[in-house]
Design a protein around this motif. Structure first.
Motif, short mmCIF file in Angstrom:
data_model
loop_
_atom_site.label_atom_id
_atom_site.label_comp_id
_atom_site.label_asym_id
_atom_site.label_seq_id
_atom_site.Cartn_x
_atom_site.Cartn_y
_atom_site.Cartn_z
N GLY A 59 0.82 -1.21 0.00
CA GLY A 59 0.00 0.00 0.00
C GLY A 59 0.85 1.26 0.00
N GLN A 60 1.91 1.25 0.80
CA GLN A 60 2.82 2.40 0.85
C GLN A 60 3.53 2.59 -0.49
OE1 GLN A 60 5.18 0.99 4.14
NE2 GLN A 60 4.24 2.45 5.55
N PHE A 61 3.93 1.49 -1.10
CA PHE A 61 4.63 1.58 -2.39
C PHE A 61 3.73 2.17 -3.47
CE2 PHE A 61 6.03 -0.13 -6.48
CZ PHE A 61 7.33 0.38 -6.51
N LEU A 62 2.46 1.77 -3.49
CA LEU A 62 1.54 2.31 -4.50
C LEU A 62 1.40 3.82 -4.35
CD1 LEU A 62 -1.24 -0.43 -4.52
CD2 LEU A 62 0.52 -0.04 -6.25
N LYS A 63 1.34 4.31 -3.12
CA LYS A 63 1.28 5.76 -2.90
C LYS A 63 2.60 6.42 -3.27
CE LYS A 63 0.13 5.58 1.36
NZ LYS A 63 -0.18 5.97 2.75
N PHE A 64 3.71 5.85 -2.82
CA PHE A 64 5.04 6.41 -3.05
C PHE A 64 5.36 6.49 -4.54
CE2 PHE A 64 9.78 5.98 -2.96
CZ PHE A 64 10.05 7.18 -2.30
N ALA A 65 4.92 5.50 -5.30
CA ALA A 65 5.18 5.46 -6.75
C ALA A 65 4.23 6.36 -7.53
CB ALA A 65 5.07 4.02 -7.25
N GLY A 66 3.23 6.93 -6.86
CA GLY A 66 2.28 7.81 -7.54
C GLY A 66 1.19 7.07 -8.29
N ILE A 67 1.04 5.78 -8.03
CA ILE A 67 0.00 4.99 -8.69
C ILE A 67 -1.33 5.17 -7.97
CG2 ILE A 67 -0.72 2.65 -9.30
CD1 ILE A 67 2.30 1.97 -9.57
N ALA A 68 -1.30 5.26 -6.64
CA ALA A 68 -2.50 5.47 -5.83
C ALA A 68 -2.47 6.90 -5.28
CB ALA A 68 -2.57 4.47 -4.69
N GLU A 69 -3.65 7.51 -5.21
CA GLU A 69 -3.76 8.88 -4.70
C GLU A 69 -3.72 8.94 -3.18
OE1 GLU A 69 -7.39 10.30 -6.39
OE2 GLU A 69 -6.67 10.06 -8.44
N SER A 70 -4.13 7.85 -2.53
CA SER A 70 -4.19 7.83 -1.07
C SER A 70 -4.10 6.38 -0.59
CB SER A 70 -5.52 8.43 -0.59
OG SER A 70 -6.60 7.61 -1.01
N GLY A 71 -4.03 6.23 0.71
CA GLY A 71 -4.02 4.89 1.27
C GLY A 71 -5.33 4.16 1.00
N ALA A 72 -6.44 4.89 1.06
CA ALA A 72 -7.74 4.28 0.78
C ALA A 72 -7.83 3.83 -0.67
CB ALA A 72 -8.86 5.26 1.11
N HIS A 73 -7.30 4.65 -1.57
CA HIS A 73 -7.29 4.30 -3.00
C HIS A 73 -6.44 3.05 -3.23
CE1 HIS A 73 -6.16 5.40 -7.36
NE2 HIS A 73 -7.32 4.79 -7.36
N ALA A 74 -5.28 3.00 -2.60
CA ALA A 74 -4.40 1.82 -2.72
C ALA A 74 -5.13 0.58 -2.20
CB ALA A 74 -3.11 2.05 -1.94
N GLY A 75 -5.76 0.70 -1.05
CA GLY A 75 -6.48 -0.42 -0.47
C GLY A 75 -7.60 -0.92 -1.38
N SER A 76 -8.30 0.01 -1.99
CA SER A 76 -9.38 -0.35 -2.90
C SER A 76 -8.86 -1.11 -4.12
CB SER A 76 -10.11 0.92 -3.35
OG SER A 76 -11.08 0.62 -4.31
#
Length: 75
Positions: free
Chosen positions: A17-34
């Protein structure tokens, strides 16, 4: 698909989840989780549904989005 971008991290491991946010793929933790719970995220070619999955250097993360696939490698 083009060559995945390598995202350099500090330390040896990072959670998915952190990687998705850090890489700019997810906008937020909730977005990554979804994205993860919807089965749209693959780690080294296998669907991953655990947000806390630990990723090490060299892991390939792919995210299936409408009309495209984004990919990034842990560096």
């Amino acid at each position: 698909m083009s060559e995945p971008e390598t995202i350099e991290i500090r330390g040896d491991m990072i959670r998915l989840g952190q990687f998705l946010k850090f890489a700019g793929i997810a906008e937020s933790g909730a977005h990554a989780g979804s994205m993860i719970t919807d089965g749209d995220v693959l780690v080294d070619g296998v669907i991953e549904t655990r947000r806390g999955r630990q990723l090490g250097h060299g892991a390939l993360v792919e995210v299936r989005l409408p009309g495209t696939v984004m990919s990034a490698r842990v560096g």
